[in-house]
Design a protein around this motif. Structure first.
Motif, mmCIF file in Angstrom:
data_model
loop_
_atom_site.group_PDB
_atom_site.id
_atom_site.type_symbol
_atom_site.label_atom_id
_atom_site.label_comp_id
_atom_site.label_asym_id
_atom_site.label_seq_id
_atom_site.Cartn_x
_atom_site.Cartn_y
_atom_site.Cartn_z
ATOM 1 N N ALA A 5 0.271 -7.591 -2.087
ATOM 2 C CA ALA A 5 1.107 -8.129 -1.004
ATOM 3 C C ALA A 5 0.359 -9.235 -0.291
ATOM 4 C CB ALA A 5 1.483 -7.029 -0.014
ATOM 5 N N ASP A 6 1.090 -10.305 0.039
ATOM 6 C CA ASP A 6 0.565 -11.349 0.923
ATOM 7 C C ASP A 6 0.970 -10.995 2.348
ATOM 8 O OD1 ASP A 6 -0.515 -12.716 -1.168
ATOM 9 O OD2 ASP A 6 1.128 -14.159 -1.362
ATOM 10 N N VAL A 7 -0.025 -10.923 3.234
ATOM 11 C CA VAL A 7 0.187 -10.444 4.599
ATOM 12 C C VAL A 7 -0.199 -11.531 5.591
ATOM 13 C CG1 VAL A 7 -0.352 -8.630 6.283
ATOM 14 C CG2 VAL A 7 -0.288 -8.086 3.837
ATOM 15 N N THR A 18 -4.216 -11.726 0.893
ATOM 16 C CA THR A 18 -3.733 -10.857 -0.188
ATOM 17 C C THR A 18 -4.438 -9.508 -0.137
ATOM 18 O OG1 THR A 18 -3.293 -12.783 -1.580
ATOM 19 C CG2 THR A 18 -3.437 -10.640 -2.672
ATOM 20 N N LEU A 21 -2.092 -2.865 -2.904
ATOM 21 C CA LEU A 21 -1.313 -1.753 -2.360
ATOM 22 C C LEU A 21 -1.650 -0.474 -3.114
ATOM 23 C CD1 LEU A 21 2.195 -3.481 -2.080
ATOM 24 C CD2 LEU A 21 0.514 -3.125 -0.258
ATOM 25 N N GLN A 26 3.145 1.391 -2.970
ATOM 26 C CA GLN A 26 3.722 0.363 -3.829
ATOM 27 C C GLN A 26 5.250 0.405 -3.862
ATOM 28 O OE1 GLN A 26 1.880 0.427 -7.696
ATOM 29 N NE2 GLN A 26 -0.172 -0.016 -6.876
ATOM 30 N N VAL A 29 6.555 -0.631 0.324
ATOM 31 C CA VAL A 29 6.308 -1.877 1.056
ATOM 32 C C VAL A 29 7.327 -2.941 0.652
ATOM 33 C CG1 VAL A 29 4.670 -3.760 1.408
ATOM 34 C CG2 VAL A 29 3.861 -1.403 1.358
ATOM 35 N N LYS A 30 7.930 -3.574 1.685
ATOM 36 C CA LYS A 30 8.908 -4.641 1.462
ATOM 37 C C LYS A 30 8.547 -5.820 2.363
ATOM 38 C CE LYS A 30 12.404 -0.995 1.234
ATOM 39 N NZ LYS A 30 13.593 -0.434 1.925
ATOM 40 N N PRO A 31 8.962 -7.023 1.975
ATOM 41 C CA PRO A 31 8.754 -8.170 2.873
ATOM 42 C C PRO A 31 9.401 -7.922 4.228
ATOM 43 C CG PRO A 31 9.376 -8.940 0.695
ATOM 44 C CD PRO A 31 9.537 -7.444 0.680
ATOM 45 N N VAL A 48 4.234 -8.351 6.125
ATOM 46 C CA VAL A 48 4.257 -8.635 4.690
ATOM 47 C C VAL A 48 5.207 -9.805 4.415
ATOM 48 C CG1 VAL A 48 4.805 -7.723 2.402
ATOM 49 C CG2 VAL A 48 3.740 -6.243 4.124
ATOM 50 N N HIS A 50 5.227 -11.410 0.967
ATOM 51 C CA HIS A 50 5.645 -11.286 -0.432
ATOM 52 C C HIS A 50 4.955 -10.069 -1.039
ATOM 53 C CE1 HIS A 50 7.108 -15.412 -0.069
ATOM 54 N NE2 HIS A 50 5.905 -15.774 0.344
ATOM 55 N N THR A 51 5.592 -9.499 -2.042
ATOM 56 C CA THR A 51 4.963 -8.484 -2.887
ATOM 57 C C THR A 51 5.120 -8.921 -4.341
ATOM 58 O OG1 THR A 51 7.008 -7.168 -2.981
ATOM 59 C CG2 THR A 51 5.428 -6.620 -1.243
#
Length: 803
Positions: A5-7, A18, A21, A26, A29-31, A48, A50-51
């Motif tokens: 995930a990009d946070v 980055t 997860l 996994q 987690v959602k944007p 978040v 992107h995943t």
């Protein structure tokens, strides 16, 4: 399942980070969800973005915990956050932190543990000094296990000082922690309890049985604190029963006292025309921007309310923005009266828990109408159909810290994304807004007269130069204004007096050598506040006692120069000993309810005279105010800012509009030493069109907005040499200026030193918004490449002040 995930984290770095997860996260987690992650030695909460599955090109640390099962920011709000970050040159993490007011749900702390060096030192110290030594006592506590700072301080009052000392010596390490706050730990006053189950057969402690019995006999919802009167220790019992699912605990709803309730009235012809235009846009579901220009007292609020009624009837949500916390209670009162519990309130005076509660009501769809200040533009209103920005010209819509966004402009972009209508309302629109209306970008709607054919107040200019020649005195109040105040006291009418400066005296100067008492942190003089017996800096809040002698030459001849709202109140008491006088400024309004209380009491007739700063000038509808006096009307004209004339005109016009809003006509006295200045003359004539025509020509000739895109680039450092070097480097990079750009500076900022930092600035004017953004991006990249401190370079896009 996505493994990475990009946070976006709340740090002044312009990038996302980055993280890996763990398997337990996994599939969850959602944007748009918040995630607790490691960042250096700290734990931070980010959003978040992107995943994805593909491994990144760097080693990714494991994320810790997920705070939300459902996203707190939907895709539309994340897209809005990215636009703000790009347009206003702000780190995306700091933008998203501003957008989510849920910090009250996060508990932050520090955990201390021994280093290997600390373990050895502990053994030696305990053998030599014993546990009576403060250092040994704290080390002994940490030898058993890592402990939170709060726990150590609760056992040992001097622990704070000792822990800092141990950290400097390398004997302990500190780790920042963040975790979800238990909602059941809220104060009893902020919780309501409801019985969920009939009294169970299971055995409960006596106090819990007593509470269950009480709830059975008294059905409904109860405030937990009030139950203490009926059941001893009800608070702890309620929390225990909530964990056992026997009762439900919910936050106490935020209650707001209403302002003067306005009975809905039939719209006049111009109001009806404006309302029908807005209704048609909402019904079409298309993005449209309206400028609703109406003189003070023309009934703009009733147009807003009727348009919102139609929006709700169509199953869509509405957002109403007001410029200051001060305006929210009065506006909220009208909305609660019209829309009941569908209304939510958002503004920064709330506690974190209160803001979070209101935010979640909006997110769930329980509240379809939101009234808020600048940050309310991010409210997660469901199916947004209408946004209203009241007093759209007001400078408080512009945030003065990162991210430096303008609430009005962000509202327009959000309406565009949502396919909603947006109404910008004002009696004195900003030049940019009116220019866009003239060019056809916005639909222009006009309310040229007050409701019920009430007359505009009569305005008279008082030349204080002539007043001095006649009286040979530097007076705060002119003779004519004092006579008018006395007349209102005799007839039982009320008066509002505006002096847009706080304090008793503006500064203190030595009559012998001319020295002025200045702030030690800023390049400004200190203001004398007599009630608090201190000299105060209005920028950094540094304070010291008033001097008895000159700090430079030792002379006893000190002169207290100028007048502020505190001095005005004092002189009013001398002139009118029996009058009931209230003062409203940042010194008297220290809590979120103080403003509301003063205005309510003034409206109810508890005060005869209200004196204050610009807080009293906008948004108030008090029918018994028939006299408005404006002291030092031209005090803002001398500021080195191209908007100074516009701000002066707006403030004078808005203040004058408080008079004569009832059945009795009003009168306004404007005291000035510049009666021939066009901003003062047009304000006295209540002539916005005349002022606009004059000011827009000045802007066109000098190439200022709306004819160019403008950015203020400021560099700052506690070292003057460092600040000067950075500003010189930026100046060299912009010499010669890129095509279609004009650069002014670098030069000292109007306030050269602020909060211990030296400041230099450059103004960049661009014919193309795209070219300006490219240049600002290059400057940010240069600062990063040179490893400047992230806070050294400040970029303010579309600044409203150059100070």
């Amino acid at each position: 399942m996505p493994a990475f995930a990009d946070v976006a984290l709340p740090v002044p770095v312009d990038q996302a980070f980055t993280y890996h997860l763990p398997e337990t996260l996994q599939h969850r987690v959602k944007p748009g969800c918040r995630l607790s992650v490691p960042f250096g030695s700290r734990k931070l909460v980010g959003v978040v973005l992107h995943t994805y599955d593909d491994p990144p090109g760097v080693v990714a640390r494991d994320a810790f915990t997920l705070l939300d099962e459902e996203p707190v920011l939907d895709s539309g709000l994340i897209a809005l956050g990215k636009w703000i970050a790009a347009y206003y040159c702000a780190p995306i993490g700091e933008v998203l932190r501003t957008m989510v007011p849920l910090s009250g749900e996060i508990r932050r702390g520090k955990v201390y543990s021994l280093t290997s060096l600390g373990i050895d030192a502990t053994r030696q110290l305990l053998l030599g000094a014993g546990e009576s030594d403060p250092l040994a006592k704290v080390l002994g506590m940490l030898e058993r296990r890592p402990l939170s700072a709060a726990y150590v301080k609760s056992k040992f009052p001097e622990a704070g000082r000792v822990l800092k000392s141990l950290e400097k010596k390398g004997l302990v390490r500190v780790e920042d922690t963040e975790s979800e706050r238990d909602p059941l730990r809220a104060s009893a006053e902020r919780l309501r309890i409801t019985l969920l189950l009939p009294r169970p057969d299971a055995k409960y402690p006596k106090v819990e049985r007593e509470l269950l019995a009480y709830l059975e006999l008294h059905p409904g919802s109860h405030n937990v604190a009030e139950l203490e009167l009926a059941v001893k220790n009800a608070s702890e019992a309620a929390r225990s029963l909530a964990r056992k699912a026997a009762v439900m605990l919910r936050p106490e709803p935020v209650v707001h006292s209403a302002g003067r309730i306005r009975v809905p009235h039939t719209l006049n012809a111009t109001q009806l025309t404006a309302y029908q235009e807005i209704r048609a846009a909402v019904e079409s579901g298309e993005f449209r921007t309206f400028l609703l220009e109406g003189v003070t007292g023309s009934g703009k609020t009733e147009v807003y309310l009727k348009a919102i009624e139609d929006t709700l009837a169509l199953g869509r949500g509405a957002l109403m923005l007001v410029p200051e916390i001060a305006l929210t209670p009065a506006m909220a009162g009208q909305f609660f009266d019209r829309f009941g519990d569908k209304v939510a309130i958002l503004h920064s005076a709330f506690q974190d828990s209160e803001r979070a509660e209101q935010w979640r009501r909006i997110r769930s769809g329980e509240a379809g109408v939101v009234v808020g200040t600048r940050s309310g533009v991010f409210a997660p209103v469901q199916n947004l159909g209408l946004i209203v920005v009241d007093e759209e010209h007001d400078g408080s819509y512009k945030q003065q810290e990162t991210p430096r966004y303008h609430g009005r402009d962000v509202a327009i972009v959000r309406a565009q994304h949502a396919g909603a209508a947006i109404v910008l309302g004002s009696a004195t629109p900003s030049l940019e807004t009116r220019y866009n209306a003239d060019k056809g970008k916005y639909k222009y709607l006009d309310l040229p007269e007050r409701i019920e054919k009430r007359p505009m107040p009569m305005v008279e200019l008082i030349d204080m130069r002539q007043e001095f020649l006649d009286t040979r005195k530097h007076a705060t109040f002119s003779r004519k204004l004092l006579e008018a105040i006395q007349s209102r006291l005799d007839s039982g009418e009320q008066t509002m007096l505006l002096l847009n400066r706080r304090g008793f005296s503006t500064f203190v100067a030595c009559r012998t050598c001319g020295e002025r008492v200045q702030c030690v942190n800023c390049s400004v003089t200190l203001t004398y506040h007599r009630r608090d017996r201190r000299m105060l800096c209005h920028y950094c809040s540094y304070a010291e006692r008033p001097p008895s002698v000159c700090p430079k030459c030792g002379s006893e001849y000190l002169h207290f120069v100028g007048a502020g709202s505190e001095r005005a109140e004092d002189e009013l008491h001398q002139h009118f000993p029996t009058a009931r006088i209230a003062r409203m400024d940042r010194d008297t309004v220290t809590g979120k309810r103080h403003f509301e209380s003063i205005i309510h009491e003034f409206r109810e007739g508890s005060y005869d005279i209200l004196v204050g700063t610009q807080m009293i000038a906008k948004g108030h509808d008090i029918p018994n105010v028939t006299l408005v006096g404006i002291i030092s009307a031209d005090s803002g004209l001398g500021l080195p800012d191209f908007r100074s004339a516009e701000r002066t005109f707006q403030l004078l016009t808005q203040a004058a509009g408080r008079a004569g809003r009832g059945d009795i006509p009003g009168i306004v006295f404007i005291q000035t030493i510049n009666p021939d200045h066009y901003a003062v003359r047009f304000a006295a004539a209540q002539n916005y069109a005349g002022f606009y025509e004059r000011e827009i020509e000045y802007r066109r000739a000098m190439r200022y907005p709306p004819f160019v895109a403008l950015a203020n680039v400021l560099v700052r450092s506690e070292s003057q040499e460092h600040a000067l070097r950075m500003s010189t480097e930026i100046g060299h990079r912009l010499t010669p200026p890129p095509e279609d750009l004009r650069v002014l500076g670098p030069a000292e900022a109007p306030v050269p030193r602020l909060k211990k930092e030296f400041r230099y600035q450059l103004l960049i004017k661009a014919a193309s918004r795209k070219r300006l953004n490219e240049t600002l991006k290059e400057l940010r990249q240069y600062a990063a490449a040179q490893k400047w401190s992230p806070t050294s370079l400040v970029i303010d896009v579309d600044p409203i002040s150059l100070m």
